[in-house]
Every structure is written in C-alpha cells, then in structure tokens.
Motif scaffolding. Structure first.
Motif, mmCIF file in Angstrom:
data_model
loop_
_atom_site.group_PDB
_atom_site.id
_atom_site.type_symbol
_atom_site.label_atom_id
_atom_site.label_comp_id
_atom_site.label_asym_id
_atom_site.label_seq_id
_atom_site.Cartn_x
_atom_site.Cartn_y
_atom_site.Cartn_z
ATOM 1 N N THR A 193 -8.181 -36.690 -15.465
ATOM 2 C CA THR A 193 -8.447 -36.259 -16.847
ATOM 3 C C THR A 193 -7.271 -36.466 -17.796
ATOM 4 N N ASN A 194 -6.093 -36.879 -17.304
ATOM 5 C CA ASN A 194 -4.961 -37.096 -18.208
ATOM 6 C C ASN A 194 -4.597 -38.580 -18.288
ATOM 7 N N GLY A 195 -5.611 -39.405 -18.416
ATOM 8 C CA GLY A 195 -5.418 -40.835 -18.648
ATOM 9 C C GLY A 195 -4.987 -41.596 -17.416
ATOM 10 N N ASP A 196 -4.313 -42.691 -17.635
ATOM 11 C CA ASP A 196 -3.903 -43.570 -16.545
ATOM 12 C C ASP A 196 -2.428 -43.409 -16.203
ATOM 13 N N ILE A 197 -1.855 -42.264 -16.578
ATOM 14 C CA ILE A 197 -0.419 -42.111 -16.350
ATOM 15 C C ILE A 197 -0.101 -41.679 -14.924
ATOM 16 N N CYS A 198 -1.174 -41.389 -14.144
ATOM 17 C CA CYS A 198 -0.931 -40.874 -12.798
ATOM 18 C C CYS A 198 -0.649 -42.030 -11.836
ATOM 19 N N ASN A 199 0.632 -42.397 -11.719
ATOM 20 C CA ASN A 199 1.018 -43.487 -10.811
ATOM 21 C C ASN A 199 1.847 -42.971 -9.645
ATOM 22 N N ALA A 200 1.747 -41.633 -9.429
ATOM 23 C CA ALA A 200 2.541 -41.042 -8.349
ATOM 24 C C ALA A 200 1.936 -41.309 -6.981
ATOM 25 N N PHE A 201 0.674 -41.783 -6.946
ATOM 26 C CA PHE A 201 -0.009 -41.991 -5.668
ATOM 27 C C PHE A 201 -0.287 -43.461 -5.422
ATOM 28 N N LYS A 202 -0.248 -43.849 -4.137
ATOM 29 C CA LYS A 202 -0.547 -45.226 -3.772
ATOM 30 C C LYS A 202 -2.007 -45.564 -4.031
ATOM 31 N N ARG A 203 -2.882 -44.594 -3.844
ATOM 32 C CA ARG A 203 -4.325 -44.775 -4.055
ATOM 33 C C ARG A 203 -4.889 -43.447 -4.547
ATOM 34 N N PRO A 204 -6.056 -43.447 -5.129
ATOM 35 C CA PRO A 204 -6.617 -42.194 -5.650
ATOM 36 C C PRO A 204 -6.722 -41.126 -4.563
ATOM 37 N N PRO A 205 -6.313 -39.908 -4.854
ATOM 38 C CA PRO A 205 -6.435 -38.817 -3.876
ATOM 39 C C PRO A 205 -7.901 -38.564 -3.523
ATOM 40 N N GLN A 206 -8.110 -37.916 -2.382
ATOM 41 C CA GLN A 206 -9.458 -37.599 -1.911
ATOM 42 C C GLN A 206 -9.585 -36.110 -1.637
ATOM 43 N N LEU A 207 -10.795 -35.604 -1.840
ATOM 44 C CA LEU A 207 -11.117 -34.229 -1.465
ATOM 45 C C LEU A 207 -12.351 -34.295 -0.584
ATOM 46 N N PHE A 208 -12.193 -33.975 0.697
ATOM 47 C CA PHE A 208 -13.259 -34.127 1.678
ATOM 48 C C PHE A 208 -14.267 -32.960 1.585
ATOM 49 N N PRO A 209 -15.468 -33.160 2.138
ATOM 50 C CA PRO A 209 -16.496 -32.114 2.067
ATOM 51 C C PRO A 209 -16.064 -30.765 2.637
ATOM 52 N N ASN A 210 -15.087 -30.779 3.564
ATOM 53 C CA ASN A 210 -14.616 -29.510 4.134
ATOM 54 C C ASN A 210 -13.530 -28.855 3.279
ATOM 55 N N GLY A 211 -13.225 -29.459 2.124
ATOM 56 C CA GLY A 211 -12.244 -28.883 1.206
ATOM 57 C C GLY A 211 -10.822 -29.344 1.404
ATOM 58 N N THR A 212 -10.594 -30.297 2.302
ATOM 59 C CA THR A 212 -9.244 -30.798 2.571
ATOM 60 C C THR A 212 -8.840 -31.839 1.522
ATOM 61 N N PHE A 213 -7.663 -31.647 0.940
ATOM 62 C CA PHE A 213 -7.125 -32.578 -0.053
ATOM 63 C C PHE A 213 -6.195 -33.570 0.647
ATOM 64 N N VAL A 224 2.801 -35.229 -13.288
ATOM 65 C CA VAL A 224 1.676 -34.304 -13.185
ATOM 66 C C VAL A 224 0.379 -35.090 -13.364
ATOM 67 N N CYS A 225 -0.505 -34.955 -12.402
ATOM 68 C CA CYS A 225 -1.823 -35.598 -12.464
ATOM 69 C C CYS A 225 -2.887 -34.510 -12.474
ATOM 70 N N GLU A 226 -3.743 -34.537 -13.461
ATOM 71 C CA GLU A 226 -4.795 -33.532 -13.591
ATOM 72 C C GLU A 226 -6.143 -34.151 -13.232
ATOM 73 N N PHE A 227 -6.906 -33.422 -12.438
ATOM 74 C CA PHE A 227 -8.214 -33.906 -11.993
ATOM 75 C C PHE A 227 -9.289 -32.859 -12.285
ATOM 76 N N ARG A 228 -10.452 -33.343 -12.618
ATOM 77 C CA ARG A 228 -11.629 -32.485 -12.708
ATOM 78 C C ARG A 228 -12.370 -32.602 -11.373
ATOM 79 N N VAL A 229 -12.682 -31.458 -10.763
ATOM 80 C CA VAL A 229 -13.286 -31.432 -9.431
ATOM 81 C C VAL A 229 -14.744 -30.980 -9.537
ATOM 82 N N THR A 230 -15.631 -31.793 -8.980
ATOM 83 C CA THR A 230 -17.058 -31.460 -8.993
ATOM 84 C C THR A 230 -17.616 -31.561 -7.581
#
Length: 246
Positions: A193-213, A224-230
């Motif tokens: 949600t904060n544009g394309d400035i999030c370059n701290a990660f090699k690939r987009p982070p994941q949130l698995f069905p069991n809630g593990t980030f 700082v990278c901000e995400f909307r979680v659905t």
C-alpha cells in the motif's frame, strides 16, 4: 299390466379430505448461538373434509377434521420438535389452516423433509364407505446456504533486521473459514500500500493459510513496507477485517 315400485338407495361415499401445503424457502441463519424460532403462516390452508367445491355435502352429520399429524425427518437442520398451530378462521375463506413452527439451527443449511396427514371423522353408519379417510402429503423446506465470511486475528508490527535473510514468524491467529464451514480452503493476500518503494525484500513476502509470515531480505536494504492483508475463503468470501502489517 302389473305395475310395482321399488326404492333405490344411493349411498354417499366418503371423499378424502382436501388441503393445501405451502412451499417454503428460507436462508440459513448465520453465526452461532441458540436455534431460532421460525413461524410459517398458514402452512396448511383450505383444509376441508371433502372436495373443496363440495365440502358442505359430505356425509351427514357434517364431518370434521381430526388434528393433523406432522412428521419431520431429522437432518440436524432443525432443533427439537416441529409443531402445527391452528390459526383463526378468515372471513370468506373456507376450511381450516395451521401455522408451522420450528427451530432452525444456526449455521446449518440443506433440505428439511416431512409429511402432513389429515383425516376426516367419517360417517355415522357402519358402511365401509363411511369410514374415515386420511390423506398424507409430503413437503420440503429448502434452507439455502449462506457463505459466512472467514475470520482471523491479526498480529502486530513485524520487525526484521537488515541482512537477516529468510524470516518466518506467526502473524495471524484464530483463523476460521466461517462457522461450521471447515471444509473450505483459505488464502491470504498481501497488497503493498505504500507504492513501489519496498525494495527491502528479494521477492514479495507471503502469508500462508496457517498465518505464518515469510520474507527474505535483500542485503544492505531497509525501510518500512506497508501491506493490506485480506483473508479469502474458497467461495470467494473475504474477511470483513482488513489489517495493515509493516
């Protein structure tokens, strides 16, 4: 010529009673808690001892209807015993009517099947044609399923050190696909949600069905990278709550 007379007796025949059953469709009662009372007005209507157009001409003395017998197949959708309640007569409407009262179990859907049997009182003579007659009709109540939204409890802010590499932690808890909907699958979606400035990660982070980030950091990168979680279930129903993680 010889003339004589004779008498021919035409005995009345007891016609079966007549009545109408309503077709019922309702929606599932969502959530948890006690069963909910449902009253279906005039479920039985126009109940008369004989053919609806001739009901006043039935066997003498005038017949009456016995109390209807209700049977309901137990499918877990209703709680306790269903019952019929006699309703006041309506001016200009012939026959008797009854309301159907039952208790729907929350979160349950499907089909409720049953039968109604109504008997007349028969005639006043010992003739076989005077015996009471019962008429049984089946009925179906369709309880339409409603997909409950999934739920989860979001975690707090996630702090990852620079050059940490692979990071995994529990973020979402109390994850549920909805009340009594355990057969459904779930998936989390992370939207930056904060544009394309999030370059701290090699690939987009994941949130698995069991809630593990899960995330993997780039070397010498921070921010700082901000995400909307659905949270979404397999019937495309999304979580009512949307959370931010950074």
């Amino acid at each position: 010529n010889y003339c004589s007379s004779t008498t021919i007796e035409v005995r009345p025949i007891n016609d079966p009673p007549s009545y109408i059953l309503s077709q019922i469709e309702v929606q599932e009662i969502q959530g948890s808690g006690s069963p909910v009372e449902m009253v279906f007005r005039r479920f039985i209507s126009n109940a008369v001892p004989g053919p609806s157009q001739e009901w006043l001409d039935e066997l003498a003395p005038p017949q009456t209807l016995l109390v209807p017998i209700l049977t309901v197949k137990d499918t877990g959708i209703i709680s306790g015993s269903a019952k019929l309640v006699s309703t006041p007569s309506i001016s200009g409407v012939l026959g008797e009517s009854y309301d159907l009262v039952l208790y729907l179990v929350r979160g349950m859907c499907g089909v409720v099947e049953g039968t109604v049997t109504i008997s007349d009182s028969g005639g006043s003579t010992p003739h076989a044609s005077d015996k009471p007659i019962a008429v049984t009709k089946p009925f179906v109540i369709q309880v339409a399923c409603i997909n409950d939204p999934p739920q989860y409890r979001p975690g707090g802010k996630i702090v990852i050190c620079e050059d940490e590499g692979l990071h995994m932690s529990q973020w979402a808890t109390q994850i549920s696909p909805g009340y009594l909907e355990d057969s459904q699958g779930l998936s989390f979606d992370l939207e930056l949600t904060n544009g394309d400035i999030c370059n701290a990660f090699k690939r987009p982070p994941q949130l698995f069905p069991n809630g593990t980030f899960k995330a993997e950091t780039n070397s010498d990168k921070w921010g700082v990278c901000e995400f909307r979680v659905t949270l979404e279930d397999s019937m495309a129903k999304k979580a009512l709550q949307v959370s931010e993680l950074e």
